[in-house]
Write a protein that holds these residues in place. Structure first.
Motif, mmCIF file in Angstrom:
data_model
loop_
_atom_site.group_PDB
_atom_site.id
_atom_site.type_symbol
_atom_site.label_atom_id
_atom_site.label_comp_id
_atom_site.label_asym_id
_atom_site.label_seq_id
_atom_site.Cartn_x
_atom_site.Cartn_y
_atom_site.Cartn_z
ATOM 1 N N GLU A 1 0.896 -1.151 0.064
ATOM 2 C CA GLU A 1 -0.037 -0.182 -0.027
ATOM 3 C C GLU A 1 0.934 1.358 0.106
ATOM 4 N N TYR A 2 0.431 2.107 -0.762
ATOM 5 C CA TYR A 2 1.204 3.541 -0.800
ATOM 6 C C TYR A 2 -0.075 4.854 -0.361
ATOM 7 N N ASN A 3 0.116 5.442 0.490
ATOM 8 C CA ASN A 3 -0.837 6.360 0.952
ATOM 9 C C ASN A 3 -0.419 7.587 0.421
ATOM 10 N N VAL A 4 -1.368 8.488 -0.175
ATOM 11 C CA VAL A 4 -1.042 9.639 -0.526
ATOM 12 C C VAL A 4 -1.860 10.684 -0.073
ATOM 13 N N LYS A 5 -1.209 11.749 0.375
ATOM 14 C CA LYS A 5 -2.361 12.846 0.998
ATOM 15 C C LYS A 5 -1.630 14.286 0.314
ATOM 16 N N ALA A 6 -2.668 14.942 0.098
ATOM 17 C CA ALA A 6 -2.318 16.100 -0.772
ATOM 18 C C ALA A 6 -3.043 17.326 -0.162
ATOM 19 N N GLN A 7 -2.432 18.388 -0.047
ATOM 20 C CA GLN A 7 -2.978 19.855 0.384
ATOM 21 C C GLN A 7 -2.514 20.849 -0.687
ATOM 22 N N HIS A 8 -3.018 21.969 -0.490
ATOM 23 C CA HIS A 8 -2.671 23.181 -1.644
ATOM 24 C C HIS A 8 -1.424 23.688 -0.793
ATOM 25 N N ASP A 9 -0.468 24.016 -1.682
ATOM 26 C CA ASP A 9 0.419 25.110 -1.275
ATOM 27 C C ASP A 9 -0.278 26.264 -1.500
ATOM 28 N N GLU A 10 -0.355 27.319 -0.275
ATOM 29 C CA GLU A 10 -1.447 28.352 -0.417
ATOM 30 C C GLU A 10 -1.044 29.266 -1.532
ATOM 31 N N GLU A 11 0.475 29.706 -1.455
ATOM 32 C CA GLU A 11 0.634 30.910 -2.407
ATOM 33 C C GLU A 11 0.537 30.233 -3.806
ATOM 34 N N ALA A 12 0.918 29.009 -4.199
ATOM 35 C CA ALA A 12 0.750 28.454 -5.411
ATOM 36 C C ALA A 12 -0.505 28.456 -5.933
ATOM 37 N N VAL A 13 -1.434 28.191 -4.992
ATOM 38 C CA VAL A 13 -2.820 28.000 -5.571
ATOM 39 C C VAL A 13 -3.688 29.363 -5.884
ATOM 40 N N LEU A 14 -3.337 30.232 -4.697
ATOM 41 C CA LEU A 14 -3.764 31.582 -4.780
ATOM 42 C C LEU A 14 -3.349 32.088 -6.311
ATOM 43 N N HIS A 15 -2.054 31.916 -6.759
ATOM 44 C CA HIS A 15 -1.582 32.381 -8.102
ATOM 45 C C HIS A 15 -2.384 31.739 -9.165
ATOM 46 N N ARG A 16 -2.583 30.499 -9.050
ATOM 47 C CA ARG A 16 -3.352 29.700 -10.010
ATOM 48 C C ARG A 16 -4.839 30.198 -10.094
ATOM 49 N N VAL A 17 -5.571 30.377 -8.971
ATOM 50 C CA VAL A 17 -6.892 31.079 -8.828
ATOM 51 C C VAL A 17 -6.814 32.426 -9.328
ATOM 52 N N MET B 1 -14.867 35.088 -2.641
ATOM 53 C CA MET B 1 -14.824 34.701 -3.924
ATOM 54 C C MET B 1 -13.594 33.629 -4.040
ATOM 55 N N VAL B 2 -12.672 34.134 -3.528
ATOM 56 C CA VAL B 2 -11.215 33.422 -3.641
ATOM 57 C C VAL B 2 -11.376 32.097 -2.884
ATOM 58 N N VAL B 3 -12.055 32.150 -1.527
ATOM 59 C CA VAL B 3 -12.372 30.437 -0.875
ATOM 60 C C VAL B 3 -13.152 29.723 -1.733
ATOM 61 N N ALA B 4 -13.805 30.384 -2.362
ATOM 62 C CA ALA B 4 -14.909 29.496 -3.256
ATOM 63 C C ALA B 4 -14.084 28.855 -4.369
ATOM 64 N N ALA B 5 -13.296 29.655 -4.942
ATOM 65 C CA ALA B 5 -12.309 29.329 -6.210
ATOM 66 C C ALA B 5 -11.336 28.179 -5.498
ATOM 67 N N VAL B 6 -10.877 28.476 -4.338
ATOM 68 C CA VAL B 6 -9.773 27.287 -3.765
ATOM 69 C C VAL B 6 -10.508 26.399 -3.661
ATOM 70 N N GLN B 7 -11.686 26.287 -2.862
ATOM 71 C CA GLN B 7 -12.562 24.928 -2.577
ATOM 72 C C GLN B 7 -12.849 24.139 -4.029
ATOM 73 N N ALA B 8 -13.200 24.910 -4.962
ATOM 74 C CA ALA B 8 -13.421 24.128 -6.037
ATOM 75 C C ALA B 8 -12.144 23.544 -6.904
ATOM 76 N N ARG B 9 -11.034 24.108 -6.584
ATOM 77 C CA ARG B 9 -9.735 23.614 -7.104
ATOM 78 C C ARG B 9 -9.357 22.473 -6.221
ATOM 79 N N GLU B 10 -9.865 22.416 -4.870
ATOM 80 C CA GLU B 10 -9.337 21.387 -4.125
ATOM 81 C C GLU B 10 -10.265 20.246 -4.604
ATOM 82 N N ALA B 11 -11.627 20.314 -4.897
ATOM 83 C CA ALA B 11 -12.292 19.185 -5.559
ATOM 84 C C ALA B 11 -11.889 18.805 -7.033
ATOM 85 N N GLN B 12 -11.353 19.771 -7.693
ATOM 86 C CA GLN B 12 -10.778 19.103 -9.060
ATOM 87 C C GLN B 12 -9.367 18.731 -8.790
ATOM 88 N N ASP B 13 -8.934 18.962 -7.946
ATOM 89 C CA ASP B 13 -7.350 18.434 -7.840
ATOM 90 C C ASP B 13 -7.334 17.177 -7.258
#
Lengths: 148, 249
Positions: B111-127, B158-170
């Motif tokens: 088994e390999y376990n993979v956990k992901a979270q956003h790098d805050e600055e990077a995801v803000l740039h993305r958004v 607006m940003v939080v909604a966009a980041v949350q949408a990205r969380e789901a997509q990512d």
């Protein structure tokens, strides 16, 4: 075990990955109803370790502030995978971090994580007889250091 | 009389455990095998008042990792206690067919376990780069020296909604990148707060393909921070469940 590339933490017995596989040891694995399971009181707190963004007024304000200070010139070329980013965030952002601390701790937990809860669980575990001088938590915002 | 702590179940022809393998407890209890027909349980004496201490969790994990390196083992969840060795043997005998099937299905698998979270600055740039409205509002607030409380709230929401949408997509994107190189996927325990917490069942011999896919994910989803742990005993795949199709059931 055979394949343990440098980036993968733990699995072969190291402690670094323990915090990340804990939930598997505690929450997955074979359960046989003929056997008794020990009480997990004190470890349930792991459940509220939140790293995703939670919508709240505090979070809105924090993100508005974060956008405001975002260096747009650096743009999307800045890669999240670059180690210097860690230094950049913890260094240049130190003033803002102080501001965050003045606010609700929960807002800070939005992305940077609420690893304190893990620390709490393990702190408790330590009090039960585990003298472990090493810090048992890594804040997620520092987790890159762990990988190096 | 102390009870028997069970680490896992293996085939009776599983290679002998290394001498001095340290089990749970302080001092560490000696790890041994309880055999019953074609199966063997990896056990030790259970310390009195067993609790989920760091040291014991680690010992449980280490015993399983080591034993799993030598041949397939069904890892038990932490903290399984039987009244005595005879009770363990009785369970093995009673459900031998099931455990043998599981051992076959998981032979050579980790088994390999993979956990992901956003790098805050990077995801803000993305958004920011994806959302003109966010850019406009940010600029307006900047011009206004940060903007009013209401304006900040509006931008933040607006940003939080966009980041949350990205969380789901990512989360989906990450799974899609890694899934083809794995035999099965299991969603990690609920509410652990990561945007993705996935366990992958991987053939030990194909681990390099999986890890190559992880590197691709790191590159393609550079605004994610990934934590990869493995190879691990197949904790998440010992029981075939409706959401976790494993092997041959």
């Amino acid at each position: 075990m055979t394949v343990v590339p440098a980036q993968q933490s733990g699995g072969g017995g190291g402690t670094s990955g323990l915090y990340d596989v804990l939930e598997l040891v505690l929450d997955r694995g074979l359960v046989i109803d003929a056997f008794v399971r020990v009480s997990l009181v004190g470890i349930e707190i792991l459940k509220i370790d939140i790293r995703v963004v939670v919508a709240s007024v505090d979070t809105y304000l924090r993100f508005a502030e974060a956008c405001n200070r975002l260096d747009l010139e650096a743009g999307p070329h800045r890669s999240a995978g670059l180690p210097d980013l860690v230094g950049g965030m913890s260094g240049s952002g130190s003033g803002d971090k102080a501001g965050d601390k003045a606010g609700d701790k929960k807002t800070k937990g939005a992305l940077s994580g609420a690893a304190e809860t893990i620390s709490g669980a393990f702190g408790q575990a330590r009090e039960e007889g585990q003298a472990e001088p090493k810090r048992t938590r890594r804040a997620p915002s520092r987790r890159k250091e762990e990988q190096e | 009389m102390s009870s028997t702590y069970v680490y896992g179940i293996a085939s009776a022809d599983h290679p002998a455990l290394p001498d001095g393998m340290e089990g749970i407890g302080e001092p560490s209890r000696k790890v041994r095998l309880v055999e019953a027909g074609p199966l063997a349980a990896i056990v030790s004496e259970a310390p009195e008042d067993l609790r989920p201490k760091r040291r014991d969790l680690l010992a449980h994990q280490n015993v399983l990792s080591e034993a799993g390196g030598a041949g397939p083992v069904l890892p038990m969840r932490f903290g399984s206690l039987a009244p005595d060795d005879e009770a363990v043997a009785a369970v093995l005998a009673e459900r031998a067919d099931h455990y043998l099937e599981r051992l076959r299905a998981l032979d050579g698998k980790v088994e390999y376990n993979v956990k992901a979270q956003h790098d805050e600055e990077a995801v803000l740039h993305r958004v920011m780069s994806e959302n003109a409205e966010v850019r406009t509002l940010t600029e307006a607030n900047r011009q206004a020296g940060g903007g009013s409380h209401q304006e900040k709230l509006r931008l933040g929401e607006m940003v939080v909604a966009a980041v949350q949408a990205r969380e789901a997509q990512d989360a989906i994107a990450l799974r899609q990148l890694l899934e083809p190189t794995a035999e099965a996927v299991s969603t990690g325990p609920d509410s652990t707060g990561w945007l993705a917490n996935l366990s992958f069942l991987v053939d030990r011999k194909a681990a390099e393909h999986f890890l190559a896919a992880v590197e691709t994910a790191r590159r393609d989803l550079a605004h994610l921070e990934l934590k990869v742990n493995g190879p691990l005993p197949p904790y998440s795949f010992v029981e075939p469940g409706p959401s976790e199709p494993v092997g041959t059931q």
